[in-house]
Every structure is written in structure tokens, then in C-alpha cells.
Motif scaffolding. Structure first.
Motif, short mmCIF file in Angstrom:
data_model
loop_
_atom_site.label_atom_id
_atom_site.label_comp_id
_atom_site.label_asym_id
_atom_site.label_seq_id
_atom_site.Cartn_x
_atom_site.Cartn_y
_atom_site.Cartn_z
N PHE A 101 45.60 27.85 39.52
CA PHE A 101 45.16 29.14 38.96
C PHE A 101 46.09 30.27 39.39
CE2 PHE A 101 42.66 28.55 42.91
CZ PHE A 101 42.98 29.71 43.61
N PHE A 102 46.13 31.27 38.53
CA PHE A 102 46.77 32.56 38.82
C PHE A 102 45.64 33.58 38.88
CE2 PHE A 102 48.23 36.68 37.33
CZ PHE A 102 49.39 36.90 38.03
N LEU A 103 45.46 34.20 40.03
CA LEU A 103 44.38 35.16 40.24
C LEU A 103 44.97 36.51 40.58
CD1 LEU A 103 41.37 35.93 40.73
CD2 LEU A 103 41.66 35.09 43.08
N PHE A 104 44.60 37.52 39.80
CA PHE A 104 45.00 38.90 40.06
C PHE A 104 43.79 39.70 40.50
CE2 PHE A 104 44.91 43.25 38.37
CZ PHE A 104 45.97 43.82 39.08
N LEU A 105 43.94 40.45 41.60
CA LEU A 105 42.86 41.28 42.11
C LEU A 105 43.36 42.70 42.31
CD1 LEU A 105 41.55 38.92 44.94
CD2 LEU A 105 40.33 39.49 42.85
N ASN A 106 42.59 43.66 41.85
CA ASN A 106 42.87 45.06 42.16
C ASN A 106 41.65 45.64 42.87
OD1 ASN A 106 42.21 48.02 41.41
ND2 ASN A 106 44.42 47.93 41.23
N TYR A 107 41.86 46.07 44.11
CA TYR A 107 40.83 46.79 44.86
C TYR A 107 41.18 48.27 44.83
CZ TYR A 107 38.87 42.46 46.71
OH TYR A 107 38.26 41.22 46.83
#
Length: 482
Positions: free
Chosen positions: A191-197
Motif C-alpha cells: 500500500f501507499f498511504l498518505f497522511l496529512n495532520y
């Protein structure tokens, strides 16, 4: 490692001044990850605010190339994106955004199998943030009546209850969703997971236990939380903040850093629990920094100081264990670096990039300079005048574009109105002394270097703001953008 997972975590608005080196920052988890990975201590963003900086991260190009900026608030489909490259290589692609700019409304959905808005339970185009932000019951009722039947009333009602019951903590909801997703996932594909906090973006409102670690001993949490945090109103002089008040705001900012760091720890722990940590390439970086009274500014608009451009960037996993690297790099360099680390070819995507791989085995030449652009003011002085009626002449000068080139020792900034700044950043890291008038030869050489860089790629000449929903506009206004 064969076909590793890739996790890109953007900690929004984290400036290098407070977090580099990671071992000395309020972010202990980031420090731990850096200690066993690779920390790039001289990483610079290509833009000082969210939309163009994320577009550069996603495309490996500069703002003038991808065309997403204050005059054109949309990442169109003329360029490939990092999620598209990984999806086309067989990866499951998932994004979780807590920043309203990073949604399908502004063109960031391409390539994601799932792009989740962290502030919604059921994903919907109708954003009920205006309801949850209302302070009084009657205001909530009026806002709810305006929004409830915009789209699916049942979905809207469920999202409203969800946002109210969760106390508005988008970071916690995003992390909890990622934990659940990793726990339930049984797919064999990587998987490719992008997170923006979005923490520690304005307004800085960390939970009490985080803020109290950094507040001056004679200031209570409740007192600190009464300070007005409205960067655009501060810009136009509607109110002032003294040194003491900025000291308190900086303490709240550092508390927000510590809070974001704990969510980074939860993501790491979730990867470990799911058995994925050893098979994951993780990059943690910020999209831009912040002025907390620096240079007379509050927020991250209208200038290209290092307080906005210098950011943390740490890679972990796979080949990234060689420790600290101090050479100049750009956050857009993450794109080819991740492709190389995962063995993704993506020839079309690679051809468009103006970035350099940071993989230990890459044959890219090291950078001797980094570049940044502020293509158009956001919001424009005309927008500010419409909101505040009258604005000072100083603010009118913000109606210009800015470009900069920075080496290890020098920095040059050029404005479209003819203004220019030259700093010897090796000796003047705070950029306190503009030496342009007394260093004409060096200024001219760096100006030529900036021109050569601009001539090295085709530039998109785009204008026009994307039509956005009222709720999105309200949410961006809360973040100080409008």
C-alpha cells in the motif's frame, strides 16, 4: 525488501527552526525515527503554503511548473501524481487529509483508491464544519438548517453528530481510522498511504496536557487560549501582539508539535502491530513552516523567509539508515526517492519531474542550491481590503510574486515589483540584514542563477480560482487562508 509499503506523513506547518535536528525538538517520536533512519537537516519546501507545496510533493515539480498557486487554486491533470504512479504499479493507494486544500475539490484525488476527509465519518461533498465551529446553540441551529439539506440529509446528519461527539479532534479521528484500516486490511498488495495532520496549524489549540509543558510558569492554559489567533487580521493591523503574547503563542505551537508527534507514534505503533513496520518505507516531512512573530509576520504568507521554507524531513526503512545528511535538498525530491526505494519505474512521471532522488544508490548530483516560489499572494490585498475595508500601504506591497535561490551560505529573493533581498545566511541565519545594496556583484550573480533556473523548465501560465463550496471557504478561513 520486495515491494515495500510506502507511507508519506505530512505534519502540516512544522518549521525546521523548532524541529531540526529532530533529537532536540518537542517531537520525541520523530527523533526516534530519525535516529534509526535518515534525517535531512537542510530540507526546503518549494513554496510557503499548503496548496503549492503539496502539489510540488505530489508531482516532483515547482509551482511554476504544476500551476497550483494563489492565482490558480487547483492541481489540474496535466501532470502525473505520486499516488497515480504507485496505483499504476499495483499498490493500494489511500489518503487521509485533515487539510481542506488536500481534497478532490482542489485536484488532489487523482491516483487514490480512497481519499478520506478526516473531519467526516461518511465521505461527502457537504462539509458541516460551519455547524461544529459555531459557538452558540442558535448559531449552530442556523448553520445546520443552511447545510443539512445540501446533498444527502441523512449523511449530513450523521457527519454532524460524528463531528460534535468527537470534539472536533480531526487528528484523533484520522489516526483511529488508520489504526482500524491497518488492523482490518488483508490485501496482499503493498500500500501507499498518505497522511496529512493539520496540527500545529493556526489556530494552535493543543490539549491542555501538551500545552502546559511549554507555557511560561505564570500563564495558565485557559489564559493562553484566550489569545486571538487571526493571522490575516494581524497582517492588516486590526490587532497587535506583543513579545510576551508571541512567547505564549510559540508555547502553544510547541505543544501542538508534541501532540502531532504522539499521533506519529500511534501510526508507527499501528504499523508494528499490523506486522508492516519492517516492510514499510516511511517519510515524515512538513509542507512549510510558520512565522510566529518572526520578521513581523504571523502565519505563512507573503514572504520566503527560511522560517517558512526550512522544514524537517526524515526517511525510515529499506535503505534509509545511514543517519544524518546535511546537504541541501527539497521536499519535492521525496517523489523520485520513493519511486527508487520501492522499485517503481513510472517513466512518464519521472520525465516530468524537476527533482533529484535522495536514495543512497541514486546517481543524482547533490544540490548546491534550492529554490522556492510564491507565485501569487493568498489571499490577495484586494481580498483583504474586502474583508477589512481598509488596509495599510505595507499590505498593498504584498501584491507581487516572489522567487528565491538559496545556497549553504547565501540567499537571494526577487520580487516582481523589482524589490530584492540578499542575505548571508551562513552568518545571518535569521535573515535580519538585507545586504543587496552593498553586495551588487553577488546579488547580480544570484539573480542570474535564478533566471537560469526558471529557464530550465516550461512554466504554466494559469489563472483563475476553482469554485469552492461555502463550507470549504469557511474552513479555509478558519485556517487563516481567506
Amino acid at each position: 525488501m520486495s515491494r515495500p509499503n510506502v507511507v508519506v506523513t505530512v505534519l502540516d506547518t512544522v518549521r525546521g527552526r523548532d524541529t531540526v535536528p529532530a533529537s532536540s525538538s518537542p517531537m520525541s517520536t520523530l527523533g526516534d525515527i530519525a535516529a534509526s533512519g535518515t534525517e535531512f537537516t537542510s530540507a526546503f519546501s518549494a513554496a510557503p503554503w499548503t496548496l503549492p507545496s503539496h502539489a510540488s510533493l505530489f508531482t516532483g515539480t515547482y509551482p511554476s511548473q504544476h500551476g497550483a498557486h494563489g492565482d490558480h487554486t487547483y492541481l489540474d491533470d496535466s501532470l502525473r501524481t505520486l499516488p497515480e504512479a504507485f496505483r499504476d504499479d499495483g499498490y493500494e493507494t489511500v489518503g487521509v487529509s485533515n487539510n481542506t486544500w488536500i481534497t478532490e475539490e482542489f485536484g488532489f484525488h487523482r491516483g487514490f483508491d480512497t481519499l478520506r476527509k478526516g473531519w467526516q465519518y461518511f465521505q461527502s461533498d457537504t462539509d458541516l464544519g460551519t455547524v461544529t465551529r459555531a459557538e452558540h446553540p442558535m448559531s449552530k441551529l442556523r448553520a445546520a438548517s443552511d447545510r443539512l439539506f445540501d446533498g444527502n440529509p441523512l449523511v449530513n446528519a450523521a457527519n454532524l453528530v460524528y463531528d460534535e461527539m468527537a470534539d472536533g479532534d480531526g487528528a484523533d479521528r484520522a489516526t483511529s481510522w488508520v489504526e482500524s484500516w491497518l488492523d482490518d486490511r488483508d490485501a496482499e498488495s503493498p500500500f501507499f498511504l498518505f497522511l496529512n495532520y493539520v496540527d500545529p496549524h493556526v489556530e494552535y489549540r493543543p490539549p491542555r496536557e501538551y500545552a502546559e509543558q511549554y507555557l511560561p510558569p505564570d500563564v495558565t492554559y485557559d489564559e493562553a487560549m484566550t489569545l486571538r489567533q487571526d493571522p490575516r487580521a494581524y497582517d492588516v493591523g486590526e490587532y497587535r501582539l506583543n513579545d510576551r503574547e508571541f512567547e505564549i503563542l510559540h508555547a502553544l505551537y510547541r505543544g501542538a508539535l508534541a501532540y502531532a508527534d504522539d499521533h506519529l507514534a500511534r501510526v508507527r505503533d499501528a504499523l508494528v502491530s499490523a506486522g508492516e513496520w519492517e516492510d514499510t518505507i516511511l517519510v515524515v516531512l512538513s509542507d512549510h513552516g510558520e512565522n510566529v512573530g518572526d520578521h513581523g509576520f504571523f502565519g505563512h504568507q507573503y514572504n520566503l523567509y527560511d522560517s517558512l521554507l526550512h522544514v524537517p524531513m526524515v526517511f525510515h526503512g529499506g535503505p534509509f539508515h545511514e543517519g544524518r545528511r546535511d546537504g541541501l535538498v527539497q521536499t519535492l525530491d521525496a517523489a523520485p526517492t520513493l519511486l527508487d526505494a520501492a522499485g517503481v519505474e513510472a517513466p512518464e512521471f519521472r520525465r516530468q519531474m524537476h527533482a533529484r532522488s535522495l536514495h543512497p544508490d541514486a546517481d543524482s548530483d547533490p544540490r548546491d542550491a534550492v529554490f522556492a516560489e510564491y507565485v501569487a499572494p493568498q489571499p490577495s490585498p484586494d481580498r483583504l481590503a474586502a474583508r477589512f475595508d481598509e488596509i495599510p500601504d505595507r499590505v498593498r506591497t504584498f501584491d507581487r510574486s516572489l522567487r528565491s535561490v538559496r545556497t549553504d551560505d547565501e540567499k537571494y529573493v526577487q520580487a516582481s515589483d523589482g524589490s530584492e533581498w540578499f542575505y548571508r545566511v551562513g552568518r545571518d541565519p535569521d535573515e535580519a540584514w538585507n545586504r543587496a545594496s552593498s553586495n551588487e556583484e553577488r546579488t547580480e550573480l544570484l539573480s542570474d542563477r535564478l533566471d537560469q533556473w526558471l529557464d530550465s523548465f516550461d512554466r504554466e501560465e494559469k489563472s483563475g480560482e476553482v469554485s469552492m463550496s461555502d463550507s470549504t471557504r469557511d474552513r479555509l478561513s478558519d485556517l487563516g487562508y481567506l
